[in-house]
Design a protein around this motif. Structure first.
Motif, PDB file in Angstrom:
ATOM      1  N   UNK A 187       0.774  -1.170   0.012  1.00  0.00           N
ATOM      2  CA  UNK A 187       0.044   0.155   0.015  1.00  0.00           C
ATOM      3  C   UNK A 187       0.894   1.367  -0.045  1.00  0.00           C
ATOM      4  N   UNK A 188       1.712   1.341   0.856  1.00  0.00           N
ATOM      5  CA  UNK A 188       2.801   2.439   1.129  1.00  0.00           C
ATOM      6  C   UNK A 188       3.647   2.803  -0.246  1.00  0.00           C
ATOM      7  N   UNK A 189       4.103   1.737  -0.745  1.00  0.00           N
ATOM      8  CA  UNK A 189       4.931   1.669  -1.937  1.00  0.00           C
ATOM      9  C   UNK A 189       4.061   2.391  -3.289  1.00  0.00           C
ATOM     10  N   UNK A 190       2.900   1.653  -3.411  1.00  0.00           N
ATOM     11  CA  UNK A 190       1.860   1.769  -4.374  1.00  0.00           C
ATOM     12  C   UNK A 190       1.302   3.114  -4.380  1.00  0.00           C
ATOM     13  N   UNK A 191       1.159   3.619  -3.345  1.00  0.00           N
ATOM     14  CA  UNK A 191       0.185   5.049  -3.281  1.00  0.00           C
ATOM     15  C   UNK A 191       0.993   5.866  -4.215  1.00  0.00           C
ATOM     16  N   UNK A 192       2.073   6.359  -4.345  1.00  0.00           N
ATOM     17  CA  UNK A 192       2.905   7.405  -5.152  1.00  0.00           C
ATOM     18  C   UNK A 192       2.779   7.059  -6.415  1.00  0.00           C
ATOM     19  N   UNK A 193       2.496   5.997  -6.854  1.00  0.00           N
ATOM     20  CA  UNK A 193       2.128   5.534  -8.505  1.00  0.00           C
ATOM     21  C   UNK A 193       0.713   5.607  -8.909  1.00  0.00           C
ATOM     22  N   UNK A 194      -0.141   5.752  -8.012  1.00  0.00           N
ATOM     23  CA  UNK A 194      -1.456   5.873  -8.277  1.00  0.00           C
ATOM     24  C   UNK A 194      -1.839   6.929  -9.352  1.00  0.00           C
TER      25      UNK A 194
END
Length: 488
Positions: A187-194
């Motif tokens: 979740x933390x690593x993926x959030x900036x790539x949304x």
């Protein structure tokens, strides 16, 4: 149609040799629920359903499935607070509807839990081999290696459960904590790539499928569809499989301190936490790449590769391996407790209800369950039969929802640690939602389920009916009461 008296459902009716020690605290029940509800599917089911059935609307599908399961969870919470026993839906049905119906539900739970352990173990073997290959290691004779890994994980986890509930609980805490760390990293690593554009409109125009109708619902409407509202609700049925498992928390009631209040809270809280986590991962999954570009085979891993974060594949692999390990562990615990209760009631050989004096667990039945799981996982194509797990569970859900309504009318005097609000409306809605999920299952699954239940009914007529504790002469303090019931 003889019914078990409520006092006998929770009393130590068969002596200390057949009783279980209290080991679970309220926090342990939440970990137990998360251990079985959050498996490898969290890394794949959102992407698969978005790509094939619901599009970005898969987020709504998770919410719908979560609400449907929450309704069932509330019903389980009331009955488990009234009858805190290891038999769960089997014992509830025994008290409310009668012995033959209890046997049917117990037989459905055997189908659910025993097949689930074999299915998940088989999937665990495949994921473990894939994780090894993702490190660049060539695995020769993959099928043989996978078979060996499946055998190993089932032996280890069966032994863990057999050696004592406390040992299994400590192992569960460690694995669930590590699994949640992996999910948190996703979740933390993926959030900036949304990219918000990937969400588009949640509603994707419906598409008629070219394949022949396979589910009961598709036959009723005359065709299969994907996307649109039909697809969103159809995806909810598939996603409900991911939430299944909160009911296993009820099987720990007999081993829980202050069970009438702790078990309902543990079930509801674990389901709410699991729902929030699933929705968060779904948002990340759909937000990183367009649903039209999601890989069905490894959706989350491919999404991270697409945004240039390939190292997350190893985190996902670790989370998936740990996730399925905890699922297998809790499934074995749940299956052990259900069979233990059925044996204690005499419906299956009573020797299986023996509790080890050394380990204080039903070791004998645990070893039997582990052996059967190994045989199924190694020699039966269980991955093609996973819908049988779902239908067995949903069948029990339906009886539990109906049981709340019936018990409120027949036994209003029983003390309840939790009450379903707005009854009978919410239990009725739970029953409707469960039936909806069931009609979204394949006709072939229904056929196999009917055959399994018919076979089980034959077993009951030959063995269970005659050996039931209610069929045996009672001690002097037992007197028959009106309506065929028994009282002290």
């Amino acid at each position: 149609m003889r019914r078990l008296p409520p006092s006998e459902a929770t009393g130590l009716r068969t002596g200390a040799r057949h009783s279980l020690a209290e080991v679970y605290r309220p926090a342990d029940l939440i970990v137990l629920g998360l251990g079985v509800m959050i498996g490898a599917g969290i890394f794949s089911i959102a992407g698969q359903q978005a790509a094939t059935t619901a599009g970005p609307g898969v987020i709504l599908s998770f919410m719908i499935a979560g609400i449907a399961c929450l309704l069932a969870c509330l019903c389980y919470a009331e009955l488990s607070s009234t009858m805190p026993t290891s038999g769960s839906a089997y014992t509830f049905t025994y008290v409310i509807f009668g012995e033959v119906w209890a046997w049917i539900i117990g037989w459905a739970l055997i189908l659910e839990l025993q097949f689930a352990a074999a299915v998940v173990a088989r999937a665990w073997g495949g994921i473990a081999v894939g994780a090894i290959e993702n490190f660049g290691v060539q695995v020769p004779q993959k099928e043989l290696v996978q078979d060996a890994l499946v055998f190993l994980i089932l032996v280890v986890l069966t032994g863990t459960v057999a050696l004592g509930a406390r040992i299994g609980l400590r192992a569960l805490w460690i694995m669930v904590s590590a699994k949640l760390l992996a999910i948190g990293a996703v979740i933390v690593v993926g959030l900036p790539h949304i990219d918000v554009a990937n969400f588009g409109e949640f509603y994707v125009p419906p598409k008629t499928l070219d394949t022949a109708p396979a589910t009961v619902l598709e036959i009723l409407v005359g065709q299969g569809q994907a996307f649109g509202w039909f697809g969103i609700f159809a995806a909810a049925s598939a996603i409900a499989f991911a939430y299944i498992g909160f009911d296993i928390v009820a099987t720990a009631a007999e081993e829980t301190t202050n069970a009438p209040r702790a078990v309902p809270k543990g079930m509801i809280r674990s389901l709410v936490v699991a729902t929030v986590i699933y929705i968060a991962v779904a948002l990340v999954m759909v937000g990183m790449v367009s649903y039209t570009q999601i890989s069905e085979d490894a959706p989350l891993a491919s999404a991270f590769r697409a945004v240039g974060v390939g190292w997350m594949v190893h985190v996902i692999d670790a989370g998936a391996v740990l996730g399925l390990s905890t699922v297998i562990l809790v499934l074995i615990v749940g299956q052990t407790r259900v069979l233990f209760s059925m044996a204690r009631d005499g419906l299956i050989p009573r020797g299986l209800a023996s509790v080890s004096r050394r380990y204080h667990t039903p070791t004998r039945v645990t070893l039997v369950i582990g052996l059967v799981a190994i045989l199924l996982a190694e020699f039966v194509p269980v991955l093609t039969m996973q819908e049988l797990v779902v239908i067995g569970t949903l069948f029990a859900f339906a009886f539990v929802a109906a049981g709340v309504i019936v018990m409120r009318r027949r036994m209003p005097h029983l003390e309840r640690g939790f009450r379903v609000p707005f009854s009978p409306l919410l239990p009725a809605l739970s029953l409707v939602a469960t039936l909806w999920l069931m009609v979204n299952l394949r006709v072939l699954t229904w056929a196999w389920f009917i055959l399994w239940m018919a076979f089980g009914l034959g077993v009951y007529l030959v063995y269970g009916r005659r050996n039931s504790i209610l069929a045996r002469p009672r001690a002097p303090e037992w007197q028959p009461a009106a309506g065929g019931r028994h009282r002290r």
